[in-house]
Design an enzyme around this catalytic site. Structure first.
Site, PDB file in Angstrom:
ATOM      1  N   GLU A 287       6.438   4.509   2.280  1.00 28.92           N
ATOM      2  CA  GLU A 287       5.485   3.411   1.464  1.00 28.92           C
ATOM      3  C   GLU A 287       4.208   4.406   1.612  1.00 28.92           C
ATOM      4  OE1 GLU A 287       5.732  -0.314   1.667  1.00 28.92           O
ATOM      5  OE2 GLU A 287       7.076  -0.517   1.006  1.00 28.92           O
ATOM      6  N   ASP A 361      13.855  -5.768   0.578  1.00 28.87           N
ATOM      7  CA  ASP A 361      12.230  -5.541   1.677  1.00 28.87           C
ATOM      8  C   ASP A 361      12.139  -7.346   1.600  1.00 28.87           C
ATOM      9  OD1 ASP A 361      10.549  -5.405   3.166  1.00 28.87           O
ATOM     10  OD2 ASP A 361       9.336  -5.081   1.069  1.00 28.87           O
ATOM     11  N   GLU A 389       5.857 -13.528   4.317  1.00 28.53           N
ATOM     12  CA  GLU A 389       5.615 -13.349   3.678  1.00 28.53           C
ATOM     13  C   GLU A 389       5.881 -13.034   2.295  1.00 28.53           C
ATOM     14  OE1 GLU A 389       6.248  -8.867   4.036  1.00 28.53           O
ATOM     15  OE2 GLU A 389       5.366  -8.070   1.884  1.00 28.53           O
TER      16      GLU A 389
END
Ligand code: BDP
Length: 697
Positions: A287, A361, A389
């Protein structure tokens, strides 16, 4: 005298008559509640004066009930307990023994370990046992951690924000450190010690090089000083290009001697300030982060160079396998395995490769990562995300114990009976270096984790890192008793709410193996329609592949062949829809909307039923929580009740938006009797949340 007490007595009420549940409880005490009748005059002897033993004594004085027999806190070397030395053998540095014995003719409660930390952990284990209904005269505890490094990963930034943090600003006040040592740092360390956590990575994996400058090393050292007596080591996330940014070098190529020398000097500098510094955590070539691949070097080259820098000091490197590249057309779920599997056996012996529980993820459900069991010559550290998240931030009640244990209990298929837990705890390959990491859900909110029930996820992570074979339900029960008291109705109800709560999130956000359907960037709420992001694998449409004829990602040999990364027996199971667990069906298969499910329903009908089941579960939790109103203190009860209302609204939003979108793709009506979405698809698509918390920046 506090004002409210004066008021109460002025109007003639007796305080004794007030029910305790009416008292405010802001949740700060977590699961560490002193017993109501604790006394300070227990007869406690210690085998030494180390800070850790003194802390253990303090815990006992704070929480032991009246009438406790004499207590002896001793390390195995103490002459007084020579007769029991054998029982302590084999418990390692951190294990403990808690038992009633006869010492000098007196019945004594012995809390023993080979080292001070074992005694401290034994103390907390004893208090946990008592708080969960255990009887003092029947105490007999003996345990050693199965995993060596039990580490929180704080994704905390130097400006006080937290990436994916939903419980306020960072606990670390970098601005006032190192001078001001907020007493809360001690409370943090104490809470962690009570559940066996022995390490903390202070800063975000998306690291700034500044963390390695002298002022920030001094700040980290101040925290390390506070944490040390609680058995907690400090680690830092490092930016791989720091030699360029801080050292003025032209390269960060790990094969360049000047680069290696820079890191060695930096490590020496850190160890001068923090002699027991744990080591480095690295997110590289992921990323947008720099890494060895920028120079054509491998992840092992990078990890081993850093490992050499900390080796003489006893440090380790946790090198993350969370890598994928937009330039790589390969299924994102395959990329980490493709990159790391060939490196097995090439890592230095003080390196752990840190692997997320699943291959994408931290989604509400993912099959276990195919690297587990596939790199036998490398210690693999599992990484879970405690902060939610993708599971409703702080507001949704989602107990993650079942998510953690589902992964840990999964059979890798590489050896008969081998589970992910066997790989993680080292028993599969006899690795001495083992670890479990959890992305922390801790912030400066008064209740630490944004809600009372989120505290359970921190707790469950610690307990499972100590013993990955514990059950999620037993941890939930223990947490409920320590948090709310031993009333069986409360424990049963709270545990019942918790145990199905993660599945409910799966149901209302992405059932049957769907994943990565959330809105962009802040990840708050649904966004299954998103298809216009620059990187293909950031788009939800990349993952669900829904069209008029079907839905799901074909990861069989006809598709990306991700199944082939698993051991043959596991690959065979996932290769066919008939043998794939329905909970992971669309992760591995692209199927027609009319595909017949085990229930006899079509896939479309089943999908709809799951969304409804998820929403209904939240309504069920609300009803259960209502029954506890007379038994829980008003502050924690009310906040939880309000959050459940938010969750119910958001679960319905996820359901409605998702169904509206799927219908726009498959052009099918809803099954008879199913409630239509409240709005049309364009309404859901128009929702914007520029200020949602926890964003990356
Ligand atoms: C993702 C988060 C991102 C993290 C990344 C990671 O959205 O903020 O930086 O994981 O683990 O889940 O590195």
């Amino acid at each position: 005298m506090r004002n409210w007490r004066a008021l109460v007595s002025a109007i003639g009420l007796s305080l004794a008559g007030l029910p305790t549940h009416a008292m405010a409880d802001d949740g700060y005490a977590l699961w560490l509640r002193p017993s109501a009748q604790s006394v300070r005059q227990v007869n406690i002897t210690r085998s030494g004066d180390s800070p850790t033993l003194m802390l253990a004594e303090g815990e006992l004085r704070r929480s032991l009930p009246a009438g406790t027999m004499p207590v002896m806190l001793a390390t195995a070397a103490a002459p007084a307990i020579a007769a029991f030395r054998r029982d302590v053998e084999g418990l390692g540095d951190e294990g403990y023994l808690v038992r009633t014995v006869t010492l000098n003719g007196r019945r004594t409660l012995l809390i023993a370990g080979n080292g001070d930390r074992g005694v401290l952990y034994g103390t907390f284990a004893l208090l946990r046992k008592l708080a969960t209904g255990g009887r003092m005269d029947a105490i007999s505890l003996r345990s050693a951690p199965k995993v060596k490094l039990r580490v929180l990963n704080h994704w905390d930034n130097l400006d006080g924000s937290i990436e994916r943090g939903y419980a306020g600003q960072s606990l670390w006040d970098w601005w006032t450190l190192p001078d001001f040592r907020d007493p809360r740092y001690t409370d943090y360390a104490r809470a962690n010690a009570s559940i066996g956590i022995n390490g903390t990575v202070l800063n975000n994996v998306n690291a700034k090089a500044d963390s390695l400058t002298a002022p920030y090393i001094a700040k980290a050292a101040a925290l390390a000083d506070v944490f040390r007596p609680w058995g907690i080591k400090v680690y830092l996330s490092v930016r791989f290009s720091a030699p360029i940014e801080l050292g003025g070098l032209k390269t960060a190529d790990p094969r360049n001697p000047a680069v290696a020398a820079w890191w060695k000097a930096k490590a020496d500098e850190i160890y001068r300030a923090i002699p027991d510094f744990g080591g480095f955590l690295v997110k590289a070539n992921s990323e947008g982060q720099p890494g060895p691949r920028d120079y054509g070097a491998s992840h092992a080259d990078g990890a081993n160079m850093l490992a050499a820098a900390v080796r003489d000091h006893g440090g380790i490197v946790m090198w993350r396998a969370f890598v994928y590249a937009e330039t790589d057309p390969e299924d994102r779920a395959k990329q980490a395995y493709t990159e790391f599997k060939p490196l097995d056996g090439t890592f230095a012996d003080n390196v752990l490769v840190q692997v997320k529980n699943g291959a994408i993820d931290f989604q509400p459900r993912e099959p276990f990562h195919p690297l587990f069991g596939a790199m036998p010559r490398t210690p693999l550290m599992i990484e879970f995300q405690i902060t939610k998240e993708y599971l409703g931030f702080a507001t949704h009640l989602a107990y993650l114990g079942p998510l953690f244990t589902e992964t840990l209990d999964a059979k890798t298929g590489w050896k008969p009976g081998e589970t992910v837990a066997d790989v993680v705890d080292g028993s599969a390959e006899h690795h001495a270096l083992t670890g479990m990491a959890g992305v922390a859900n801790i912030g400066r909110d008064r209740d630490w984790s944004g809600s009372t029930f989120n505290q359970a996820n921190w707790y469950a992570f610690g307990r499972l890192a100590w013993d990955p074979d514990l059950s999620a339900a037993s941890i939930a029960r223990a947490w409920a008793a320590q948090t709310f008291g031993t009333d069986p109705q409360v424990i049963d109800t709270v545990t019942a709410m918790m145990m199905g709560s993660r599945e409910a999130v799966v149901d209302y956000t992405g059932p049957l193996g769907l994943a990565h359907l959330m809105a962009t960037s802040h990840h708050y709420g649904p966004g299954p329609w998103v298809s216009d992001l620059a990187r293909p694998e950031w788009n939800p449409t990349y993952y669900h592949r829904a069209d008029a004829s079907g839905i799901g990602f074909d990861r069989t040999a006809r598709g990306s062949d991700a199944v082939d990364q698993y051991a043959p027996s596991v690959a065979r199971t996932f290769a066919k829809p008939e043998t794939t667990p329905e909970s992971m069906l669309l992760w591995f298969h692209h199927l027609p909307w009319d595909h017949r499910m085990a229930s006899g329903h079509t896939l479309w009908e089943e999908l709809v039923a799951h969304y409804d089941r998820g929403v209904d579960y939240v309504a069920g939790m609300q009803r259960l929580w209502d029954t506890l109103r007379p038994k829980i203190d008003a502050e924690r009860w009310q906040k939880t009740a309000t959050y459940l209302t938010i969750q119910e609204k958001e679960a319905r939003w996820w359901r409605d938006a998702s169904l509206a979108y799927w219908m726009s793709v498959n052009h099918r009506p809803l099954p008879a009797g199913v409630r239509p979405p409240d709005h049309d698809l364009s309404w859901y698509k128009a929702r914007q949340f520029p200020y949602a918390p926890g964003q990356a920046h």
